[in-house]
Design an enzyme around this catalytic site. Structure first.
Site, short mmCIF file in Angstrom:
data_model
loop_
_atom_site.label_atom_id
_atom_site.label_comp_id
_atom_site.label_asym_id
_atom_site.label_seq_id
_atom_site.Cartn_x
_atom_site.Cartn_y
_atom_site.Cartn_z
N LEU A 17 0.58 -1.01 -0.07
CA LEU A 17 0.05 0.26 -0.25
C LEU A 17 0.50 1.56 0.12
CD1 LEU A 17 -2.78 -0.47 3.01
CD2 LEU A 17 -3.10 -0.76 0.39
N ALA A 20 3.31 2.54 2.92
CA ALA A 20 4.45 1.27 3.51
C ALA A 20 5.77 1.05 3.63
CB ALA A 20 3.38 -0.42 2.92
N GLY A 21 6.08 2.31 2.63
CA GLY A 21 7.84 1.94 2.81
C GLY A 21 8.48 1.85 1.30
N LYS A 22 7.76 1.54 1.01
CA LYS A 22 7.98 1.05 -0.52
C LYS A 22 9.93 1.54 -0.99
CE LYS A 22 4.19 0.46 -2.99
NZ LYS A 22 3.69 1.23 -1.87
N SER A 90 1.43 -1.56 -7.19
CA SER A 90 0.09 -3.25 -7.67
C SER A 90 -0.47 -3.87 -7.45
CB SER A 90 2.43 -3.80 -8.62
OG SER A 90 3.09 -3.77 -7.37
S1 ADX Z 1 -0.56 1.93 -9.17
O1 ADX Z 1 -1.29 1.57 -8.35
O2 ADX Z 1 -0.51 1.92 -10.39
O3 ADX Z 1 0.86 0.20 -8.60
P1 ADX Z 1 1.38 3.77 -8.67
O4 ADX Z 1 2.62 3.02 -7.61
O5 ADX Z 1 2.17 3.40 -9.87
O6 ADX Z 1 0.09 2.91 -7.89
O7 ADX Z 1 1.68 5.03 -7.71
C1 ADX Z 1 1.01 5.38 -5.62
C2 ADX Z 1 1.44 6.23 -5.90
O8 ADX Z 1 0.36 7.65 -6.16
C3 ADX Z 1 0.67 6.80 -3.81
O9 ADX Z 1 1.85 6.14 -3.30
C4 ADX Z 1 0.21 7.72 -4.28
O10 ADX Z 1 0.87 8.89 -3.58
C5 ADX Z 1 -0.13 8.67 -5.24
N1 ADX Z 1 -2.25 8.36 -5.74
C6 ADX Z 1 -2.94 8.83 -5.91
N2 ADX Z 1 -3.18 8.72 -6.27
C7 ADX Z 1 -3.76 7.79 -5.90
C8 ADX Z 1 -4.99 6.61 -5.50
N3 ADX Z 1 -6.23 6.42 -6.31
N4 ADX Z 1 -4.89 4.96 -5.22
C9 ADX Z 1 -3.43 5.20 -4.69
N5 ADX Z 1 -2.62 5.69 -4.88
C10 ADX Z 1 -2.47 7.32 -5.55
#
Ligand code: ADX
Length: 208
Positions: A17, A20-22, A90
């Site tokens: 999530l 989470a600290g990735k 992801s």
């Molecule tokens: S992924 O779902 O497509 O894998 P990704 O890791 O690139 O996500 O981006 C996540 C980052 O986008 C989060 O850390 C946060 O800062 C931002 N973000 C903005 N809107 C959302 C949302 N609806 N859900 C999750 N992250 C979001």
């Protein structure tokens, strides 16, 4: 006859999530490995969404496109010997599996790391202030709040930032990389890193 032997690289895929600290973990480990002379690269969801994945949103389709693109670049790097740290929520298992298959088909390694952290802890931390807004309904489709996150069924490593320090989680990952031969460019490097990792891994909670 091959004159030189070049070892394949590794994709370390950190899923979990937001908050989470990735990214913190990827940075800490990649700095360590790079300082030992290994070829390392990082691909971060937040950063990549400003460039390679600019314009993508957070629908299932867009998230999977994001994962596919990051996976594609990671694969190219890994098949040329680089250790790649990809920090991407992801949320969909199938998309992560597809990246694993494509990386392994190229003869490189794929290590799935589940960066676990309970939602309550993430909400309390709320580093970017996004959870508060998501819970208030201001951000639609927010992973873990109003959008799904499929936990990995059989990740190679689980770290939990609510109970482990960054150092402990990093050591766990370095140790695993050493065990699978991902740090084997120079035997001496691998041994040094592995013994450091073992030293800090000594205090793991075995419950994890
Ligand atoms: S992924 O779902 O497509 O894998 P990704 O890791 O690139 O996500 O981006 C996540 C980052 O986008 C989060 O850390 C946060 O800062 C931002 N973000 C903005 N809107 C959302 C949302 N609806 N859900 C999750 N992250 C979001």
């Amino acid at each position: 006859m091959e004159k030189y032997m070049q070892t394949k690289g590794t994709v370390v895929w950190l899923t979990g999530l937001s908050g989470a600290g990735k990214t913190t973990l990827a940075r800490a480990i990649s700095r360590r490995l790079a300082s030992e002379g290994l070829f390392v690269e990082t691909l971060d969801g937040d950063e990549v969404r400003e460039t390679l994945c600019r314009g993508l949103g957070f629908s299932k389709e867009d998230r999977n496109t994001n994962v596919r693109r990051i996976g594609f670049v990671a694969r190219l790097l890994a098949r040329n010997g680089v250790i790649v740290f990809a920090s991407v929520i992801s949320p969909y298992g199938e998309a992560r599996q597809a990246v694993r298959r494509s990386v392994e088909d190229d003869g490189a390694r794929f290590v799935e790391v589940f960066v676990r952290c309970p939602l309550a802890v993430l909400v309390a931390r709320d580093v970017k202030g996004l959870y508060e807004r998501a819970l208030a309904g201001e951000i639609a489709h927010f992973t873990g709040v109003s959008d799904p996150y499929e936990e990995p069924g059989s990740p190679d490593i689980i770290v939990d930032s609510s109970v482990e320090s960054v150092e402990k989680s990093a050591a766990k990952i370095v140790l695993h990389l050493s065990e699978i031969g991902a740090l084997a460019g120079e035997v001496s490097q691998s041994e040094v890193l592995a013994s450091e990792a073992l030293a800090s891994a000594g205090q793991y909670e075995t419950a994890l």
